[in-house]
Design a protein around this motif. Structure first.
Motif, PDB file in Angstrom:
ATOM      1  N   TYR A  92      -1.460  -2.267 -12.652  1.00 56.25           N
ATOM      2  CA  TYR A  92      -2.309  -2.906 -11.642  1.00 56.25           C
ATOM      3  C   TYR A  92      -3.475  -3.658 -12.271  1.00 56.25           C
ATOM      4  N   PRO A 294      -8.438  -5.978   1.135  1.00 55.14           N
ATOM      5  CA  PRO A 294      -8.002  -5.105   0.040  1.00 55.14           C
ATOM      6  C   PRO A 294      -8.845  -3.842  -0.111  1.00 55.14           C
ATOM      7  N   LEU A 297      -7.666  -1.528   2.656  1.00 51.85           N
ATOM      8  CA  LEU A 297      -6.296  -1.088   2.385  1.00 51.85           C
ATOM      9  C   LEU A 297      -6.297   0.112   1.450  1.00 51.85           C
ATOM     10  N   ASN A 298      -7.113   0.048   0.403  1.00 47.00           N
ATOM     11  CA  ASN A 298      -7.150   1.140  -0.565  1.00 47.00           C
ATOM     12  C   ASN A 298      -7.878   2.360  -0.036  1.00 47.00           C
ATOM     13  N   TRP A 405      -1.956  -1.305   8.591  1.00 48.29           N
ATOM     14  CA  TRP A 405      -2.504  -1.979   7.423  1.00 48.29           C
ATOM     15  C   TRP A 405      -1.430  -2.380   6.423  1.00 48.29           C
ATOM     16  N   TYR A 409      -1.886  -6.251   6.147  1.00 54.14           N
ATOM     17  CA  TYR A 409      -2.589  -6.685   4.940  1.00 54.14           C
ATOM     18  C   TYR A 409      -1.958  -7.962   4.377  1.00 54.14           C
ATOM     19  N   TRP A 410      -0.632  -8.052   4.452  1.00 59.61           N
ATOM     20  CA  TRP A 410       0.048  -9.242   3.942  1.00 59.61           C
ATOM     21  C   TRP A 410       0.093 -10.352   4.985  1.00 59.61           C
ATOM     22  N   ALA A 429      -7.876 -12.008  -2.774  1.00 57.56           N
ATOM     23  CA  ALA A 429      -7.481 -10.800  -2.048  1.00 57.56           C
ATOM     24  C   ALA A 429      -6.477  -9.972  -2.847  1.00 57.56           C
ATOM     25  N   VAL A 430      -5.455 -10.638  -3.409  1.00 53.47           N
ATOM     26  CA  VAL A 430      -4.433  -9.904  -4.156  1.00 53.47           C
ATOM     27  C   VAL A 430      -5.018  -9.347  -5.452  1.00 53.47           C
ATOM     28  N   ASN A 433      -7.127  -6.371  -4.633  1.00 53.94           N
ATOM     29  CA  ASN A 433      -6.263  -5.256  -4.253  1.00 53.94           C
ATOM     30  C   ASN A 433      -5.662  -4.590  -5.483  1.00 53.94           C
ATOM     31  N   ASN A 437      -6.157  -0.943  -6.813  1.00 53.64           N
ATOM     32  CA  ASN A 437      -4.990  -0.108  -7.102  1.00 53.64           C
ATOM     33  C   ASN A 437      -5.131   0.553  -8.464  1.00 53.64           C
TER      34      ASN A 437
END
Length: 510
Positions: A92, A294, A297-298, A405, A409-410, A429-430, A433, A437
């Motif tokens: 990641y 992101p 999401l986590n 989510w 999220y996507w 964003a990616v 994220n 991660n």
């Protein structure tokens, strides 16, 4: 804003030309979304391989001795090993690097080329991992896998958003997390089988990551680049041909292509780079979303179920085979949640999914803390009945996450950004994220060792915050054409103060 109103209320000419489903657009989107297989496969394979005896014996012999002494160890801390978590987290960290590189490359080479690069890097990384002779070689393979994830994760959701019809965009973008869930399920099934192969079963698990990478490369090779990407690079004829190809022969694409040209012209009028531009006041909502999604999401706690579910199930008392089978069932629940989300989001909107998913995930995290806190202690294993309850709660949590989510999220970041900051917004964003991660994968087991059942209460409290944020600050984007998305933000009770005069081209094109 009369132009924006006509697009939002009636669908406009764009919806007329691209609102229906055609075989070309379905095939193109599914081939692009197959890139999600490499995400899901690696997430699933890491946790299972990390608790295979042959793998631990070769790379982490000290940890293997500790698990053998299980009854004399704090069960929360048995797997707390920074070298082991680096096996997962290094992917990641380099995924974040790959995403930032891809954001630069995609404007010159296009989204299709970035997806091809990502799949190729992942393919090489899988082969290196399968042949790993030492820990250093294993980590190098993970780095290559991470670069591949970064490239494909940056390009694929935006590709899907740019080629899918507005009416069905949510469903098409959700195909990407659906493929992630399929990859996760396949990985756990493979782990369940290869765990019975002594000495080299882990090599087979890691090496088979080359298969979804090859699927992605083959899929990306046979699809056109997106019309928006081609227009931005000055290839107008190719852009029109690509749009006609995905919409189908005989479909009138004139109005939709005119909107794409207008969006690209608006982009050219801005001389600043996309990353500098997204920092300007009028792009504030998009910057906030690029950071908030992101982060939230986590903070759902998905690291518990995604990265380390077999280890978690071992911790609460399941044997190795039962833990791996639990992860397989988890994968099935993920797929069910994604399919339900793809069906619902274009019919009932995005906010409903946030509300239902947030409420269920909060309940599951509190229940997990209650059961584990009361039943799991130092040097003890949980009674079988309570362990099964933990499994059931984890399954409900996983389905709720995928429903909300996990899919959104996507979907939402892939569809909300104006074309002139789309690469920067999605890339940021990616990258964020994947960076988070990395932190989750590296420190979650240490956090579990330190805070024990309080870890689940930590995530539960954040679920309240993120659900309230989604309800108050995320506009409803169901059925809105990409080129009219700014009008949604301009009418929002809070974001309207930033976006009032933004994106004039929407009115001009209508």
């Amino acid at each position: 804003m009369p132009g924006g109103a006509s697009l939002l209320n009636s669908g406009g000419s764009m919806a007329d030309s691209s609102g229906g489903l055609t075989v070309p657009v379905v095939v193109t989107c599914l081939m692009a979304a197959s890139g999600g297989l490499i995400f899901g496969y690696d997430i699933g394979i890491s946790g299972g391989v990390s608790e295979m005896e042959a793998f631990l014996k070769k790379f982490f012999p000290g940890l293997l001795k500790r698990t053998a002494r299980g009854a004399n160890e704090d069960v929360y801390c048995i797997y707390n090993n920074q070298a082991l978590t680096a096996f997962t987290s290094s992917l990641y960290a380099f995924g974040m690097v790959g995403t930032l590189l891809a954001s630069r490359v995609t404007r010159r080479l296009g989204r299709q080329a970035v997806m091809l690069i990502g799949g190729s890097l992942f393919l090489v990384g899988a082969l290196v991992n399968a042949a790993a002779a030492n820990l250093a070689m294993l980590i190098v393979g993970r780095m290559l896998l991470g670069l591949g994830l970064g490239f494909s994760g940056q390009a694929t959701p935006v590709y899907l958003a740019e080629v899918s019809p507005p009416r069905w965009r949510g469903g098409f973008i959700s195909a990407f997390p659906l493929f992630i869930s399929i990859g996760y399920l396949v990985a756990n099934l493979i782990n369940y089988g290869t765990s019975r192969i002594p000495d080299w079963g882990w090599r087979l698990s890691l090496g088979l990551a080359a298969v979804p990478a090859a699927v992605m490369v083959a899929g990306a090779a046979f699809i056109p680049d997106t019309p928006s990407s081609l227009v931005l690079r000055g290839k107008h004829d190719d852009a029109r041909a690509a749009l006609q190809r995905v919409r189908g022969k005989g479909v009138d694409i004139g109005a939709e292509f005119a909107d794409i040209l207008a969006a690209a012209e608006s982009n050219r009028r801005n001389e600043e780079g996309a990353f500098r531009r997204i920092l300007r006041r009028e792009y504030r909502p998009y910057l906030v979303m690029a950071v908030a999604f992101p982060v939230f999401l986590n903070l759902t706690g998905v690291a518990v179920t995604a990265f380390f579910s077999p280890i978690l199930f071992r911790t609460v008392g399941f044997e190795s085979d039962a833990a791996l089978m639990g992860a397989v069932i988890l994968g099935l629940m993920n797929i069910g949640g994604i399919l339900a989300s793809g069906f619902a989001m274009d019919r009932y909107g995005r906010k409903l999914l946030f509300i239902i998913g947030g409420a269920l995930m909060f309940t599951c995290q509190v229940a997990m803390a209650s059961i584990i806190g009361s039943q799991l202690g130092n040097g003890s294993k949980m009674a079988k009945g309570y362990a099964v309850t933990v499994l059931v709660v984890t399954l409900v949590f996983s389905a709720s996450f995928s429903w909300s989510w996990g899919a959104l999220y996507w979907t939402i970041p892939g569809e909300i950004y104006p074309v002139e900051v789309r690469t920067a917004g999605q890339g940021a964003a990616v990258a964020l994220n994947l960076g988070l991660n990395f932190l989750q994968a590296q420190f979650f087991l240490a956090m579990l060792c330190c805070f024990k059942y309080g870890t689940f209460l930590f995530y539960a409290s954040w679920l309240v915050v993120m659900t309230a944020f989604a309800v108050a600050f995320v506009p409803e984007t169901k059925g809105v054409p990409l080129e009219s998305m700014a009008h949604v933000f301009a009418r929002h009770w809070y974001w309207g103060r930033f976006v009032k005069d933004h994106q004039k081209f929407g009115e001009e094109s209508t």
